[in-house]
Write a protein that holds these residues in place. Structure first.
Motif, PDB file in Angstrom:
ATOM      1  N   ASP A  26      -5.564  10.662 -12.588  1.00  0.00           N
ATOM      2  CA  ASP A  26      -4.260  10.277 -13.073  1.00  0.00           C
ATOM      3  C   ASP A  26      -3.476  11.812 -13.241  1.00  0.00           C
ATOM      4  O   ASP A  26      -2.262  11.872 -12.671  1.00  0.00           O
ATOM      5  CB  ASP A  26      -3.977   9.506 -14.178  1.00  0.00           C
ATOM      6  CG  ASP A  26      -4.776   8.046 -14.017  1.00  0.00           C
ATOM      7  OD1 ASP A  26      -4.798   7.911 -12.871  1.00  0.00           O
ATOM      8  OD2 ASP A  26      -4.993   7.501 -15.013  1.00  0.00           O
ATOM      9  N   TYR A  58      -3.563  14.652 -12.014  1.00  0.00           N
ATOM     10  CA  TYR A  58      -3.346  15.378 -10.670  1.00  0.00           C
ATOM     11  C   TYR A  58      -2.742  14.460  -9.559  1.00  0.00           C
ATOM     12  O   TYR A  58      -2.692  14.839  -8.441  1.00  0.00           O
ATOM     13  CB  TYR A  58      -4.456  16.215 -10.374  1.00  0.00           C
ATOM     14  CG  TYR A  58      -4.751  17.284 -11.314  1.00  0.00           C
ATOM     15  CD1 TYR A  58      -3.820  18.442 -11.113  1.00  0.00           C
ATOM     16  CD2 TYR A  58      -5.770  17.032 -12.283  1.00  0.00           C
ATOM     17  CE1 TYR A  58      -4.265  19.380 -12.197  1.00  0.00           C
ATOM     18  CE2 TYR A  58      -6.106  17.869 -13.193  1.00  0.00           C
ATOM     19  CZ  TYR A  58      -5.320  19.027 -12.952  1.00  0.00           C
ATOM     20  OH  TYR A  58      -5.361  20.297 -13.992  1.00  0.00           O
ATOM     21  N   ASN A  59      -2.341  13.115  -9.730  1.00  0.00           N
ATOM     22  CA  ASN A  59      -1.892  12.151  -8.994  1.00  0.00           C
ATOM     23  C   ASN A  59      -2.881  12.271  -7.559  1.00  0.00           C
ATOM     24  O   ASN A  59      -2.382  12.107  -6.527  1.00  0.00           O
ATOM     25  CB  ASN A  59      -0.567  12.488  -8.771  1.00  0.00           C
ATOM     26  CG  ASN A  59       0.174  11.505  -8.053  1.00  0.00           C
ATOM     27  OD1 ASN A  59      -0.209  10.339  -8.024  1.00  0.00           O
ATOM     28  ND2 ASN A  59       1.017  11.741  -7.048  1.00  0.00           N
ATOM     29  N   ILE A  60      -4.256  12.155  -7.873  1.00  0.00           N
ATOM     30  CA  ILE A  60      -4.945  11.898  -6.622  1.00  0.00           C
ATOM     31  C   ILE A  60      -5.115  10.398  -6.454  1.00  0.00           C
ATOM     32  O   ILE A  60      -5.539   9.526  -7.011  1.00  0.00           O
ATOM     33  CB  ILE A  60      -6.571  12.623  -6.921  1.00  0.00           C
ATOM     34  CG1 ILE A  60      -6.256  14.107  -7.164  1.00  0.00           C
ATOM     35  CG2 ILE A  60      -7.612  12.254  -5.960  1.00  0.00           C
ATOM     36  CD1 ILE A  60      -7.474  14.666  -7.807  1.00  0.00           C
ATOM     37  N   GLN A  61      -5.010   9.963  -5.104  1.00  0.00           N
ATOM     38  CA  GLN A  61      -4.844   8.715  -4.754  1.00  0.00           C
ATOM     39  C   GLN A  61      -6.206   8.430  -3.862  1.00  0.00           C
ATOM     40  O   GLN A  61      -7.369   8.063  -4.442  1.00  0.00           O
ATOM     41  CB  GLN A  61      -3.647   8.312  -4.000  1.00  0.00           C
ATOM     42  CG  GLN A  61      -2.378   8.532  -4.615  1.00  0.00           C
ATOM     43  CD  GLN A  61      -2.302   7.688  -5.994  1.00  0.00           C
ATOM     44  OE1 GLN A  61      -2.656   6.290  -5.879  1.00  0.00           O
ATOM     45  NE2 GLN A  61      -1.745   8.110  -7.073  1.00  0.00           N
ATOM     46  N   ASP A  62      -6.025   8.626  -2.660  1.00  0.00           N
ATOM     47  CA  ASP A  62      -7.194   8.266  -1.717  1.00  0.00           C
ATOM     48  C   ASP A  62      -7.747   9.367  -1.014  1.00  0.00           C
ATOM     49  O   ASP A  62      -8.931   9.262  -0.568  1.00  0.00           O
ATOM     50  CB  ASP A  62      -6.765   7.346  -0.750  1.00  0.00           C
ATOM     51  CG  ASP A  62      -6.104   5.928  -1.149  1.00  0.00           C
ATOM     52  OD1 ASP A  62      -6.740   5.448  -1.954  1.00  0.00           O
ATOM     53  OD2 ASP A  62      -5.138   5.338  -0.570  1.00  0.00           O
ATOM     54  N   PRO A  78      -4.702  17.489  -4.154  1.00  0.00           N
ATOM     55  CA  PRO A  78      -4.224  16.073  -3.760  1.00  0.00           C
ATOM     56  C   PRO A  78      -3.304  16.032  -2.491  1.00  0.00           C
ATOM     57  O   PRO A  78      -2.546  16.797  -2.211  1.00  0.00           O
ATOM     58  CB  PRO A  78      -3.503  15.660  -5.081  1.00  0.00           C
ATOM     59  CG  PRO A  78      -3.336  16.840  -5.837  1.00  0.00           C
ATOM     60  CD  PRO A  78      -4.120  18.121  -5.499  1.00  0.00           C
ATOM     61  N   ASP A  91      -0.664  13.426  -1.232  1.00  0.00           N
ATOM     62  CA  ASP A  91       0.061  12.284  -1.693  1.00  0.00           C
ATOM     63  C   ASP A  91       0.431  11.560  -0.277  1.00  0.00           C
ATOM     64  O   ASP A  91       0.182  10.451  -0.337  1.00  0.00           O
ATOM     65  CB  ASP A  91       1.303  12.707  -2.524  1.00  0.00           C
ATOM     66  CG  ASP A  91       2.074  13.813  -1.806  1.00  0.00           C
ATOM     67  OD1 ASP A  91       1.777  14.225  -0.800  1.00  0.00           O
ATOM     68  OD2 ASP A  91       3.056  13.903  -2.466  1.00  0.00           O
ATOM     69  N   SER A  92       0.830  12.212   0.580  1.00  0.00           N
ATOM     70  CA  SER A  92       0.914  11.270   1.858  1.00  0.00           C
ATOM     71  C   SER A  92       1.138  12.521   3.119  1.00  0.00           C
ATOM     72  O   SER A  92       1.598  13.435   3.116  1.00  0.00           O
ATOM     73  CB  SER A  92       2.513  11.116   1.878  1.00  0.00           C
ATOM     74  OG  SER A  92       2.924  10.583   3.172  1.00  0.00           O
ATOM     75  N   LYS A 142       4.379  13.234   4.815  1.00  0.00           N
ATOM     76  CA  LYS A 142       5.427  13.226   4.029  1.00  0.00           C
ATOM     77  C   LYS A 142       6.438  14.239   4.414  1.00  0.00           C
ATOM     78  O   LYS A 142       6.465  15.358   5.025  1.00  0.00           O
ATOM     79  CB  LYS A 142       5.375  13.762   2.558  1.00  0.00           C
ATOM     80  CG  LYS A 142       6.307  13.742   1.711  1.00  0.00           C
ATOM     81  CD  LYS A 142       5.566  14.210   0.493  1.00  0.00           C
ATOM     82  CE  LYS A 142       6.822  14.285  -0.841  1.00  0.00           C
ATOM     83  NZ  LYS A 142       6.260  14.578  -2.209  1.00  0.00           N
TER      84      LYS A 142
END
Length: 81
Positions: A22, A24-28, A43, A45-46, A49
């Motif tokens: 959360d 470091y905004n790590i998603q997939d 991370p 993010d996209s 982007k």
């Protein structure tokens, strides 16, 4: 901070806490950087982007020209029939 390496099938992995994910905004996905004896996780993010905006800028600047033609001059298309 210390973390244990865990077995995942035939591989091994590193488990990251929800707090770290959360914060470091790590998603997939993460980018793995190997640098001076360190492993850095960054991370993603996209992966694409802002590509749309950059493509528009390229078009406005005339930088979106093909660098190669689709067919080479010495290409023999008959070989593929």
């Amino acid at each position: 901070m210390e973390a244990s390496i865990i077995k995942i099938g035939n591989s091994k992995g590193l488990r990251l806490s929800k707090t770290i994910l959360d914060k470091y905004n790590i998603q997939d996905k993460v980018e793995i950087i190997l640098e001076k004896g360190q492993i850095i996780l960054r991370p993603i993010d996209s992966p694409r982007k802002n590509w749309e905006n950059e493509f528009k800028k390229m078009n406005e600047n005339g930088d979106d020209k093909l660098l190669m033609t689709d067919v080479f001059d010495d290409e023999n298309l008959e070989e593929w029939t």
